[in-house]
Design an enzyme around this catalytic site. Sequence first.
Site, mmCIF file in Angstrom:
data_model
loop_
_atom_site.group_PDB
_atom_site.id
_atom_site.type_symbol
_atom_site.label_atom_id
_atom_site.label_comp_id
_atom_site.label_asym_id
_atom_site.label_seq_id
_atom_site.Cartn_x
_atom_site.Cartn_y
_atom_site.Cartn_z
ATOM 1 N N ARG A 1 39.370 25.768 24.723
ATOM 2 C CA ARG A 1 39.068 24.543 25.481
ATOM 3 C C ARG A 1 37.950 24.776 26.496
ATOM 4 N NH1 ARG A 1 42.164 20.665 24.735
ATOM 5 N NH2 ARG A 1 41.892 19.642 26.740
ATOM 6 N N LYS B 1 43.455 35.344 31.976
ATOM 7 C CA LYS B 1 42.827 34.555 30.909
ATOM 8 C C LYS B 1 42.373 33.201 31.437
ATOM 9 C CE LYS B 1 44.588 31.456 27.380
ATOM 10 N NZ LYS B 1 44.984 30.391 28.306
ATOM 11 N N ASN B 2 43.113 32.635 32.381
ATOM 12 C CA ASN B 2 42.754 31.297 32.852
ATOM 13 C C ASN B 2 41.776 31.307 34.024
ATOM 14 O OD1 ASN B 2 44.218 30.317 30.767
ATOM 15 N ND2 ASN B 2 45.954 29.598 31.978
ATOM 16 N N VAL C 1 54.679 19.293 32.325
ATOM 17 C CA VAL C 1 53.209 19.414 32.265
ATOM 18 C C VAL C 1 52.677 19.054 30.872
ATOM 19 C CG1 VAL C 1 51.229 20.939 32.650
ATOM 20 C CG2 VAL C 1 53.257 21.149 34.099
ATOM 21 N N CYS D 1 45.695 25.387 22.519
ATOM 22 C CA CYS D 1 47.029 25.342 21.925
ATOM 23 C C CYS D 1 47.512 23.919 21.694
ATOM 24 C CB CYS D 1 48.003 26.069 22.845
ATOM 25 S SG CYS D 1 47.762 27.836 22.789
ATOM 26 N N ASP E 1 53.291 27.761 31.625
ATOM 27 C CA ASP E 1 53.041 28.892 30.722
ATOM 28 C C ASP E 1 54.103 29.994 30.846
ATOM 29 O OD1 ASP E 1 50.242 27.834 30.058
ATOM 30 O OD2 ASP E 1 50.212 28.036 32.216
HETATM 31 N N1 EPU Z 1 45.226 15.922 31.144
HETATM 32 C C1 EPU Z 1 44.834 14.644 30.807
HETATM 33 N N2 EPU Z 1 43.477 14.362 30.719
HETATM 34 C C2 EPU Z 1 42.544 15.335 30.941
HETATM 35 C C3 EPU Z 1 42.951 16.636 31.296
HETATM 36 C C4 EPU Z 1 44.316 16.912 31.386
HETATM 37 O O1 EPU Z 1 45.666 13.765 30.587
HETATM 38 O O2 EPU Z 1 41.335 15.031 30.832
HETATM 39 C C5 EPU Z 1 46.675 16.238 31.202
HETATM 40 C C6 EPU Z 1 47.075 17.193 30.074
HETATM 41 O O3 EPU Z 1 47.296 16.522 28.870
HETATM 42 C C7 EPU Z 1 48.316 17.854 30.624
HETATM 43 C C8 EPU Z 1 48.021 17.903 32.127
HETATM 44 O O4 EPU Z 1 46.973 16.958 32.381
HETATM 45 O O5 EPU Z 1 49.435 17.056 30.390
HETATM 46 C C9 EPU Z 1 47.623 19.241 32.648
HETATM 47 O O6 EPU Z 1 46.495 19.723 31.932
HETATM 48 P P1 EPU Z 1 45.434 20.697 32.631
HETATM 49 O O7 EPU Z 1 44.110 20.014 32.618
HETATM 50 O O8 EPU Z 1 45.979 21.155 33.916
HETATM 51 O O9 EPU Z 1 45.398 21.904 31.610
HETATM 52 P P2 EPU Z 1 44.156 22.692 31.056
HETATM 53 O O10 EPU Z 1 43.135 22.889 32.106
HETATM 54 O O11 EPU Z 1 43.750 22.144 29.743
HETATM 55 C C10 EPU Z 1 44.959 25.069 31.816
HETATM 56 C C11 EPU Z 1 45.317 26.338 31.120
HETATM 57 C C12 EPU Z 1 46.643 26.173 30.417
HETATM 58 C C13 EPU Z 1 47.703 25.825 31.458
HETATM 59 C C14 EPU Z 1 47.290 24.557 32.212
HETATM 60 C C15 EPU Z 1 48.252 24.189 33.323
HETATM 61 C C16 EPU Z 1 43.189 27.251 30.569
HETATM 62 C C17 EPU Z 1 42.185 27.591 29.526
HETATM 63 N N3 EPU Z 1 44.283 26.657 30.155
HETATM 64 O O12 EPU Z 1 44.843 24.095 30.788
HETATM 65 O O13 EPU Z 1 46.955 27.442 29.863
HETATM 66 O O14 EPU Z 1 48.923 25.603 30.816
HETATM 67 O O15 EPU Z 1 45.976 24.731 32.773
HETATM 68 O O16 EPU Z 1 48.331 25.212 34.258
HETATM 69 O O17 EPU Z 1 43.004 27.530 31.744
HETATM 70 C C18 EPU Z 1 48.027 28.921 28.428
HETATM 71 O O18 EPU Z 1 47.534 29.809 29.146
HETATM 72 O O19 EPU Z 1 48.860 29.143 27.516
HETATM 73 C C19 EPU Z 1 47.613 27.547 28.668
HETATM 74 C C20 EPU Z 1 47.899 26.548 27.845
#
Ligand code: EPU
Length: 456
Positions: A100, A26-27, A336, A124, A314
Site C-alpha cells: 500500500r 515495517k510500518n 479497525v 493485506c 495488528d
Molecule cells: N480508511 C478509510 N479510507 C482511507 C484510509 C483508511 O476508510 O482512505 C479506513 C480503513 O479502511 C481502516 C481504517 O481507516 O478501516 C484504518 O486504516 P489506516 O489508514 O489506519 O491503515 P493503513 O495506513 O492502510 C497501516 C498499517 C497497517 C495497520 C494500520 C492501523 C502500513 C503499511 N500499514 O495501514 O498494518 O494495521 O495502519 O494501524 O503502515 C500490518 O502491519 O499488518 C498492517 C495491516
Amino acid sequence: MTDIADVLLVHGGTPLEGEIRVRGAKNLVPKAMVAALLGSEPSRLRNVPDIRDVRVVRGLLQLHGVTVNTGEEPGELVLDPTRVESANVADIDAHAGSSRIPILFCGPLLHRLGHAFIPGLGGCDIGGRPIDFHFDVLRRFGATIEKRADGQYLEAPQRLRGCKIRLPYPSVGSTEQVLLTAVLAEGVTELSNAAVEPEIEDLICVLQKMGAIISMDTDRTIRITGVDKLGGYTHRAIPDRLEAASWASAALATEGNIYVRGAQQRSMMTFLNTFRRVGGAFAIDDEGIRFWHPGGPLNAIALETDVHPGFQTDWQQPLVVALTQASGLSIVHETVYESRLGFTSALGQMGAHIQLYRECLGGSACRFGQRNFLHSAVVSGPTKLQGADLVIPDLRGGFSYLIAALAAQGTSRVHGIDLINRGYENFLAKLEGLGAHIELPGVPAQHAKTAAAAVA
Ligand code: EPU
C-alpha cells in the site's frame, strides 16, 4: 494452489525457546524511505529490515531516479534523491500490487515533479481498505486527480497549499499522506483527528531532522508549517513492536520462552498489559523483552482493538491463537478492520472454538456494528489444536497460522508462506533458531537453513 517452495511443513507440539532480534518497524521504514524523496541531500536510514515492503519501495524510489545503496553498518540504506525523475507507468505497475506504500509517493512526487502516477495498490485483504481519505486530502492541498484504467494520475498545477483537514477516522496512512505533503506546501496545515501511532511520531522525527516544522497537540491535532526546502536525515528506525508482539504470542501459545532483542516497552505498553492479563509473563531490560508462559492455565479476557494508544489491530490475530489456550470465554471486538477475524475459520478446523458475530461485543459500539460485518469473536478455551492444511490469508493471519501449527499436535501444511516475507524478516531461520520443527518440502535437511534464509 502454491508452488512447493511456498509450502511449509510444521511439526507442532514443541515450545519455542531462545532469542530473536527485531529490527526497524515495517510500518515506519518504507515511509521514512519515501520521506527521503523530499530532501535535496542524501539521507541515511538505519535498522532497516530485509522485508518485501522495503524492497518494493526501494524499487519504486530507484525508478524515480533515487539511488539507494547499502551504508556502512548492516541494515543501513543511503538514499540519494538529488536527481528525481519521472518513471515509466508500466515500470511502476510492475512494482505495485504488493503493497500500500505507493500511495504515499503522491505528495513528494507532486512537490518534486508536479505530477504522480499511482497504480493499483496491494496490501493485506483484511477489509475494504479504501483510499478516499488520501485523495480527499490531496485535493485539499490543490492536487487534481484523474482516474484512468491503469491507475490514478495526479497533478499539481501550482505549488501545493497548506489547509485545514479533519480526518473522518484517525487513519495512519492518511495522516502520513498529510505529513509528507504538508511539509513542503505553502503555509500552515492543521490536521485534526490524526493518527498518533509510534510509527507516525517516528516519521515526524525523520521530517523534523530534514528541516520540517511540525507540532503535535494532545488532542490528535498536528500542525505543520510548510518550508521551501528540506535536507537529508540520519535516523535509526524504531523497532517493530508488531513483530515483537507476534513472537510474544508465539511464546505464550507454544508454552515457550522467547527473548525479543530490540523490543521496547514504551511502544508496547498496551500489549504488555493485555499479555499480563492473559497470564503471560515478561521481563524488560535495556536490550529487549523476554516473554514466556509461566505454567498453569491462561485467563480468558475481553479485548477491543483500537487506534493508538489502544490495543493495536495488528496484535490481535497472533494473540487470538494464544486465547484458544485460555480457560473460559474470551471476547474480541475488532474495530479497525471489518474483516480481520476471517482468519479464525482455519483455527476452527484445527479444533479451536471460535464463534464470530456481527454485533459489537464488549465495551463500545464501533463503525462496523450497523454494517453487517463479522467483526466480533467469542473464543472458548482451552482447546487442543490439531495440525491441518492451512492457506495463509494475510500477513498477520499468516503468522498466526504458523503459531497455531507450532502449538498444535501433529503436522500442518502451511501454504503461501511467502506472504509472511512482507513483514517478518528471515522468519524461517528465526523459527529454526527457536527450535521449531519445520521443513520446506523438497529441500534436503542440511540445506534447509540456507533455503530458509533465501526464502526469507
Ligand atoms: N480508511 C478509510 N479510507 C482511507 C484510509 C483508511 O476508510 O482512505 C479506513 C480503513 O479502511 C481502516 C481504517 O481507516 O478501516 C484504518 O486504516 P489506516 O489508514 O489506519 O491503515 P493503513 O495506513 O492502510 C497501516 C498499517 C497497517 C495497520 C494500520 C492501523 C502500513 C503499511 N500499514 O495501514 O498494518 O494495521 O495502519 O494501524 O503502515 C500490518 O502491519 O499488518 C498492517 C495491516
